[in-house]
Design a protein around this motif. Structure first.
Motif, mmCIF file in Angstrom:
data_model
loop_
_atom_site.group_PDB
_atom_site.id
_atom_site.type_symbol
_atom_site.label_atom_id
_atom_site.label_comp_id
_atom_site.label_asym_id
_atom_site.label_seq_id
_atom_site.Cartn_x
_atom_site.Cartn_y
_atom_site.Cartn_z
ATOM 1 N N GLU A 69 0.834 -1.216 0.000
ATOM 2 C CA GLU A 69 0.000 0.000 0.000
ATOM 3 C C GLU A 69 0.861 1.255 0.000
ATOM 4 O O GLU A 69 0.606 2.203 -0.765
ATOM 5 C CB GLU A 69 -0.906 -0.005 1.236
ATOM 6 N N LEU A 70 1.853 1.277 0.867
ATOM 7 C CA LEU A 70 2.739 2.455 0.909
ATOM 8 C C LEU A 70 3.454 2.651 -0.418
ATOM 9 O O LEU A 70 3.639 3.787 -0.900
ATOM 10 C CB LEU A 70 3.761 2.294 2.034
ATOM 11 N N LYS A 71 3.843 1.527 -1.005
ATOM 12 C CA LYS A 71 4.537 1.617 -2.292
ATOM 13 C C LYS A 71 3.616 2.184 -3.352
ATOM 14 O O LYS A 71 4.023 3.037 -4.169
ATOM 15 C CB LYS A 71 5.024 0.219 -2.693
ATOM 16 N N HIS A 74 3.115 5.875 -2.713
ATOM 17 C CA HIS A 74 4.330 6.575 -3.121
ATOM 18 C C HIS A 74 4.404 6.711 -4.636
ATOM 19 O O HIS A 74 4.767 7.775 -5.162
ATOM 20 C CB HIS A 74 5.550 5.811 -2.586
ATOM 21 N N GLU A 75 4.019 5.619 -5.318
ATOM 22 C CA GLU A 75 4.035 5.684 -6.785
ATOM 23 C C GLU A 75 3.031 6.711 -7.295
ATOM 24 O O GLU A 75 3.294 7.422 -8.271
ATOM 25 C CB GLU A 75 3.735 4.289 -7.350
ATOM 26 N N LYS A 76 1.845 6.772 -6.616
ATOM 27 C CA LYS A 76 0.845 7.781 -7.013
ATOM 28 C C LYS A 76 1.387 9.185 -6.830
ATOM 29 O O LYS A 76 1.234 10.052 -7.700
ATOM 30 C CB LYS A 76 -0.430 7.617 -6.189
ATOM 31 N N VAL A 77 2.022 9.412 -5.660
ATOM 32 C CA VAL A 77 2.584 10.748 -5.407
ATOM 33 C C VAL A 77 3.639 11.094 -6.446
ATOM 34 O O VAL A 77 3.675 12.204 -6.995
ATOM 35 C CB VAL A 77 3.162 10.804 -3.982
ATOM 36 N N ILE A 78 4.489 10.133 -6.726
ATOM 37 C CA ILE A 78 5.542 10.365 -7.734
ATOM 38 C C ILE A 78 4.917 10.629 -9.094
ATOM 39 O O ILE A 78 5.359 11.528 -9.835
ATOM 40 C CB ILE A 78 6.495 9.149 -7.779
ATOM 41 N N PHE A 79 3.819 9.893 -9.394
ATOM 42 C CA PHE A 79 3.163 10.072 -10.697
ATOM 43 C C PHE A 79 2.528 11.456 -10.801
ATOM 44 O O PHE A 79 2.657 12.139 -11.831
ATOM 45 C CB PHE A 79 2.095 8.991 -10.863
ATOM 46 N N SER A 80 1.864 11.887 -9.697
ATOM 47 C CA SER A 80 1.240 13.223 -9.720
ATOM 48 C C SER A 80 2.297 14.311 -9.829
ATOM 49 O O SER A 80 2.128 15.294 -10.550
ATOM 50 C CB SER A 80 0.390 13.426 -8.471
ATOM 51 N N LYS A 81 3.418 14.124 -9.105
ATOM 52 C CA LYS A 81 4.489 15.132 -9.198
ATOM 53 C C LYS A 81 5.068 15.164 -10.600
ATOM 54 O O LYS A 81 5.332 16.238 -11.150
ATOM 55 C CB LYS A 81 5.580 14.813 -8.185
#
Length: 523
Positions: A69-71, A74-81
């Protein structure tokens, strides 16, 4: 002796053997208990080991799920950034391209401006040459004209200016006359427009007052109780209220006739209370009439308060509020005075708003413009109602604009502000509309009032009531001041006074009533 010794030894040996057997048995039981405890401990350890393994596997699975879940987050945050960075890069590239386009356009415009400036400079040089040539030609033509006409350029110029001045003056006068007539026509049209719009925005009922009220009864049996023995109840009620009570063949109804609507309302309410209560006799009638008169006075104050609240008028003196309430029971040419004043107030507010004036002040003046028509008994009758209303308004702290509008709405005094003509116009609008007033009724009521005033001019008169549509005048005198012989003489004098001073149709019957009462109280 030997037998007893042997017996003791045998007992001791038996006890020793029993003790040894008991020890062996206890030791075997203890070994069995220890063995079962060991087996139970081994099973508990085995179960604990099994549960620990299962818990360990569950925690490992939960940790793996949490890690996934954390991964994912994190991937979502990285994708949005990354997405935001790509969008910002795109905006930056768009801005850079836009700036470059703007720079190219500005460069192109600068080139075009430079070319236009050069062309304008060439045209200016060309025009300057042409202007010099025209000036030379003009001078030569002026010189030729001076030679031909025999006048210098200055003389010709002055003559031309004089002729132009005369022409301009006549044209200006004609224009001023036309503009003045046009302004008059426009002003009249605008005034009509404002008046029509004001009338159309105020919708009121036709107000026609009458002098008769019908009191409905549940049955005709009540009529006899109202009349009383030998008519004493009905006479007491007429004497207390000043209203003529007509009991005829009309089924389940009694007619109350009086030109004064306050008296008529007092009589109607008193009769209603007496019939509801059932106790109808002269003493009870006088008591009920007094209470009803107090009730009507309170109702007058309530009507005044409701009126000023409905119109949004604040800070009115209590005496002026009472005067507004008394308007409900007065009429002007058949038009209810309170309805007329409310209508004038609304018209004034609308018209003042159309003209850019203060609508609240206009409403206040419109509501109070006829308060002089509801005076107290001690006021002089000769004073015009507009002046009397203005004096009341000044006495109770109204502003000069409102006072002037009240006093000037019938041109008794000079108008000093713009609210005054508005009140005058709205008063005329309210009274002149079709169905608003009846001249005949007002003159009839005034004749009845004058008839009563004649009786009050004689000494000893306590009350006077004009009844039978002015064909009879009932005068109640004070028994202490007027004797029986004097009552007959007073009736003759009043009839002669009416015959001499008044104009009336038919005959007027003068009835003088002298009543003597002897009252004692038993304790």
């Amino acid at each position: 002796m030997e037998n007893s010794t042997f017996l003791i030894i045998a007992i001791i040996v038996g006890l020793a053997i029993g003790f040894i057997l008991a020890k062996f048995l206890e030791k075997g039981k203890a070994s069995k208990t220890i063995g079962s405890a060991k087996r139970e401990a081994e099973s508990i350890l085995k179960n604990a080991t099994t549960e620990g393994e299962s818990i360990k596997k569950d925690k490992i699975l939960q940790a793996k799920e949490k890690f996934l879940e954390l991964k994912a987050e994190h991937e979502k945050v990285i994708f949005s950034k990354d997405k935001k960075m790509s969008e910002s890069e795109k905006r930056t590239r768009d801005k850079e391209s836009q700036v470059s386009n703007e720079l190219a356009k500005s460069k192109k415009l600068n080139d075009q401006l430079e070319s236009k400036i050069q062309s304008v400079n060439h045209k200016d040089e060309f025009l300057e040459k042409k202007q010099n040539e025209l000036d030379k030609l003009h001078k030569s033509q002026v010189q030729q004209l001076e030679v031909i006409s025999g006048l210098s350029a200055e003389d010709a110029k002055s003559q031309l200016l004089d002729s132009l001045k005369e022409t301009a003056k006549s044209d200006a006068m004609a224009y001023m006359q036309t503009a003045l007539e046009e302004a008059k026509l426009t002003a009249e049209q605008e005034a009509k427009k404002i008046i029509i719009n004001t009338i159309q925005r105020i919708g009121t009922e036709e107000a026609v007052e009458n002098c008769v009220s019908v009191f409905n009864l549940e049955s005709d049996d009540v009529k006899g109780r109202i009349i009383g023995r030998e008519g004493r109840n009905i006479r007491a009620l007429e004497a207390a209220t000043g209203v003529e009570i007509i009991v005829d063949d009309t089924p389940e109804a009694i007619i109350l006739s009086c030109f004064d609507s306050v008296r008529r309302e007092v009589a109607r309410l008193s009769l209603h209370k007496l019939v509801t209560d059932g106790r109808i006799h002269p003493a009870r009638i006088e008591e009920v009439v007094r209470k009803t008169e107090k009730q009507i006075e309170q109702e007058i104050v309530e009507v005044g308060k409701r009126t000023i609240i409905d119109l949004g008028i604040h800070g009115l003196h209590p005496e002026l509020i009472r005067a507004v309430g008394r308007m409900k029971y007065r009429s002007s040419y058949g038009q209810n005075l309170l309805q007329h004043s409310r209508e004038v107030a609304k018209l004034c507010g609308v018209m003042a708003a159309e003209l850019g004036l203060n609508p609240k002040t206009a409403k206040r003046a419109g509501l109070l413009h006829d308060i002089g028509k509801v005076p107290n008994t001690e006021v002089e009758v000769e004073t015009p109602h507009a002046i009397l209303g203005m004096q009341w308004a000044e006495k109770y702290g109204e502003k000069p604009d409102v006072c002037n509008a009240i006093g000037a709405h019938h041109d008794e005094i000079e108008m000093k502000n713009l609210i005054s003509p508005i009140v005058q116009v709205c008063d005329a609008i309210s009274g002149a509309r079709p169905g608003a007033r009846r001249q005949v009724l007002d003159s009839y009521i005034q004749r009845l009032k004058d008839l009563e005033e004649v009786a009050f001019g004689f000494v000893g008169v306590q009350k006077a009531y004009a009844i039978q549509a002015g064909r009879e005048l009932r005068v109640i005198v004070e028994s202490e001041k007027v004797t029986d012989d004097k009552a007959a003489e007073l009736s003759f004098e009043i009839s002669q006074k009416i015959q001499t001073d008044m104009t009336y149709p038919g005959q007027v019957k003068v009835t003088v009533i002298r009543e003597t009462r002897a009252v004692n109280v038993a304790k």
